[in-house]
Design a protein around this motif. Structure first.
Motif, mmCIF file in Angstrom:
data_model
loop_
_atom_site.group_PDB
_atom_site.id
_atom_site.type_symbol
_atom_site.label_atom_id
_atom_site.label_comp_id
_atom_site.label_asym_id
_atom_site.label_seq_id
_atom_site.Cartn_x
_atom_site.Cartn_y
_atom_site.Cartn_z
ATOM 1 N N UNK A 33 30.927 48.724 44.877
ATOM 2 C CA UNK A 33 30.618 49.148 46.088
ATOM 3 C C UNK A 33 30.961 50.384 46.802
ATOM 4 N N UNK A 34 30.288 51.030 47.874
ATOM 5 C CA UNK A 34 30.828 52.329 48.345
ATOM 6 C C UNK A 34 31.736 52.137 48.937
ATOM 7 N N UNK A 35 32.269 50.985 49.607
ATOM 8 C CA UNK A 35 33.435 50.808 50.252
ATOM 9 C C UNK A 35 34.720 50.845 49.464
ATOM 10 N N UNK A 36 34.446 50.125 48.094
ATOM 11 C CA UNK A 36 35.418 50.313 47.249
ATOM 12 C C UNK A 36 35.753 51.798 46.978
ATOM 13 N N UNK A 37 34.965 52.720 46.676
ATOM 14 C CA UNK A 37 35.100 53.967 46.296
ATOM 15 C C UNK A 37 35.772 54.904 47.339
ATOM 16 N N UNK A 38 35.113 54.473 48.662
ATOM 17 C CA UNK A 38 35.854 55.219 49.813
ATOM 18 C C UNK A 38 37.379 54.802 49.988
ATOM 19 N N UNK A 39 37.435 53.464 49.551
ATOM 20 C CA UNK A 39 38.837 52.858 49.838
ATOM 21 C C UNK A 39 39.837 53.650 48.904
ATOM 22 N N UNK A 40 39.579 53.774 47.613
ATOM 23 C CA UNK A 40 40.048 54.365 46.582
ATOM 24 C C UNK A 40 40.692 55.862 47.075
ATOM 25 N N UNK A 41 39.696 56.596 47.482
ATOM 26 C CA UNK A 41 40.066 57.983 48.036
ATOM 27 C C UNK A 41 41.121 57.798 49.144
ATOM 28 N N UNK A 42 40.996 56.977 49.879
ATOM 29 C CA UNK A 42 41.446 56.958 51.351
ATOM 30 C C UNK A 42 43.093 56.534 51.055
ATOM 31 N N UNK A 43 42.917 55.743 49.935
ATOM 32 C CA UNK A 43 44.534 55.338 49.412
ATOM 33 C C UNK A 43 45.161 56.573 48.950
ATOM 34 N N UNK A 44 44.345 57.315 47.935
ATOM 35 C CA UNK A 44 45.051 58.495 47.469
ATOM 36 C C UNK A 44 45.355 59.696 48.401
ATOM 37 N N UNK A 45 44.362 59.818 49.511
ATOM 38 C CA UNK A 45 44.501 61.099 50.311
ATOM 39 C C UNK A 45 44.664 60.845 51.581
ATOM 40 N N UNK A 46 44.577 59.617 52.236
ATOM 41 C CA UNK A 46 44.610 59.408 53.355
ATOM 42 C C UNK A 46 43.192 58.915 54.157
ATOM 43 N N UNK A 47 43.285 58.650 55.289
ATOM 44 C CA UNK A 47 41.989 58.272 55.959
ATOM 45 C C UNK A 47 41.014 59.366 56.220
ATOM 46 N N UNK A 91 42.904 51.532 42.435
ATOM 47 C CA UNK A 91 43.855 51.088 43.719
ATOM 48 C C UNK A 91 45.234 50.993 43.429
ATOM 49 N N UNK A 92 45.562 50.265 42.304
ATOM 50 C CA UNK A 92 47.090 49.944 42.049
ATOM 51 C C UNK A 92 47.840 51.310 41.918
ATOM 52 N N UNK A 93 47.238 52.251 41.251
ATOM 53 C CA UNK A 93 47.799 53.856 40.941
ATOM 54 C C UNK A 93 47.905 54.414 42.239
ATOM 55 N N UNK A 94 46.806 54.454 43.318
ATOM 56 C CA UNK A 94 46.938 55.038 44.618
ATOM 57 C C UNK A 94 47.950 54.483 45.480
ATOM 58 N N UNK A 95 48.063 52.939 45.483
ATOM 59 C CA UNK A 95 49.134 52.371 46.227
ATOM 60 C C UNK A 95 50.571 52.858 45.907
ATOM 61 N N UNK A 96 50.804 53.149 44.376
ATOM 62 C CA UNK A 96 51.983 53.510 43.796
ATOM 63 C C UNK A 96 52.339 54.923 44.059
ATOM 64 N N UNK A 97 51.184 55.610 44.901
ATOM 65 C CA UNK A 97 51.359 56.990 45.307
ATOM 66 C C UNK A 97 51.235 57.875 43.793
ATOM 67 N N UNK A 98 50.280 57.612 43.182
ATOM 68 C CA UNK A 98 49.642 58.294 41.960
ATOM 69 C C UNK A 98 48.955 59.297 42.495
ATOM 70 N N UNK A 99 48.619 60.530 41.613
ATOM 71 C CA UNK A 99 47.941 61.569 41.796
ATOM 72 C C UNK A 99 46.292 61.235 41.177
#
Length: 324
Positions: A33-47, A91-99
């Motif tokens: 879903x589009x929400x999942x993709x946006x959420x991934x980048x928001x977790x990696x790079x902020x809102x 999502x797990x990598x983004x939560x763990x502050x991965x690049x």
């Protein structure tokens, strides 16, 4: 632009529009879903902010190589599961502050390997048929296509001697579905060789993929058609032209000769029709010719002959005695 449902067919007029306006993460449009993709980048790079835009660009660049992937249509569920698992890992990598600069290329490489392990798309088998087994799914645009082949197969010619047996096998070279396959037979008589469905009539007594005619007669000369259906949907139409050879039976030969004589007969003109005038010999040899009129004629001839003979004898004696 509204998104198409996964696996749905796209009209040909819209294919170009879908292809050229679909972003590089086309397969993810189908399976995440589009929400999942946006959420991934928001977790990696902020809102919001410049890093969010860079994240989206990195995502596009990483999955660009999968844009033109084509897979076996039956493997869509496996690919969907793989994308879902990849989304959770990101999502797990983004939560763990991965690049994301490292995470996206790694995820794309794993997806490429998954796609390589899927069952290959089956090749189309010419010359005809709706081959569902060869249906393929296009990541660019999220639509499926089948082989661009006609439903009608070329006419097969079969020559059989009169009185022998003719067999028709309604089979194709591509794999058919295992269930709900039926066969419908039709016939176009009169010796016509055609694929025009308007000439055909149903043969309800014929069932299955094999048909047999025994013994073959001239009336069987024509085109037989077999339609292969899957759940009432036609998959292929096969045609068989039956040519019957061999001499007809003696009875039919005599009948045909009589019929040709009738066709060649033409009534004569009145002045050319002459009555039958039998000779004396014919009258004596053929009793059936002695009709009442013929008997009267014969009596008159006999009387005339008798009078003539009497007159000749009388004249002879008169001449003889006068001389003495």
């Amino acid at each position: 632009m509204a998104l198409l449902a996964p696996g749905s067919a796209v009209p040909s007029a819209l294919v170009a529009l879908v292809v050229f306006r679909t972003p590089a993460w086309a397969c993810l449009l189908c399976f995440t879903s589009h929400k999942e993709r946006v959420r991934i980048c928001q977790i990696f790079a902020g809102i919001e902010g410049p890093e969010l835009e860079k994240c989206e660009e990195a995502f596009t660049a990483a999955f660009k190589g999968l844009l033109d992937a084509e897979i076996n249509y039956d493997e869509r569920s496996h690919l969907h599961d793989a994308f879902t698992q990849m989304t959770h890992s990101l999502q797990e990598m983004a939560t763990a502050q991965g690049s994301f600069k490292v995470a996206f290329p790694d995820a794309a490489e794993k997806m490429r390997k998954v796609i390589m392990q899927l069952k290959e798309v089956r090749a189309c088998v010419p010359p005809c048929g709706l081959q569902e087994v060869a249906r393929r799914f296009h990541c660019r645009g999220c639509y499926s296509t089948v082989c661009d082949l006609p439903l009608d197969c070329p006419v097969q010619d079969l020559t059989v001697t009169r009185g022998h047996q003719a067999k028709f096998s309604c089979t194709v070279n591509f794999q058919l579905p295992k269930e709900e396959i039926t066969y419908s037979w039709k016939f176009a008589g009169g010796g016509v060789r055609t694929q025009d469905v308007s000439y055909f009539q149903d043969l309800p007594q014929a069932r299955g993929n094999l048909a047999r005619i025994r013994p073959v007669q001239p009336a069987h000369r024509g085109t037989f058609s077999c339609v292969i259906l899957h759940d009432q949907l036609p998959l292929a139409r096969l045609y068989f032209f039956l040519n019957v050879t061999g001499a007809p039976s003696r009875g039919e030969t005599e009948l045909q000769v009589s019929f040709r004589e009738v066709l060649r007969w033409a009534p004569l003109e009145a002045e050319m029709i002459e009555p039958w005038r039998p000779s004396l010999g014919e009258l004596l040899a053929r009793p059936e010719a002695l009709t009442l009129s013929n008997q009267c004629l014969l009596a008159a001839v006999a009387a005339l002959a008798s009078v003539s003979a009497t007159l000749v004898v009388w004249m002879f004696f008169r001449w003889y005695f006068k001389g003495n």
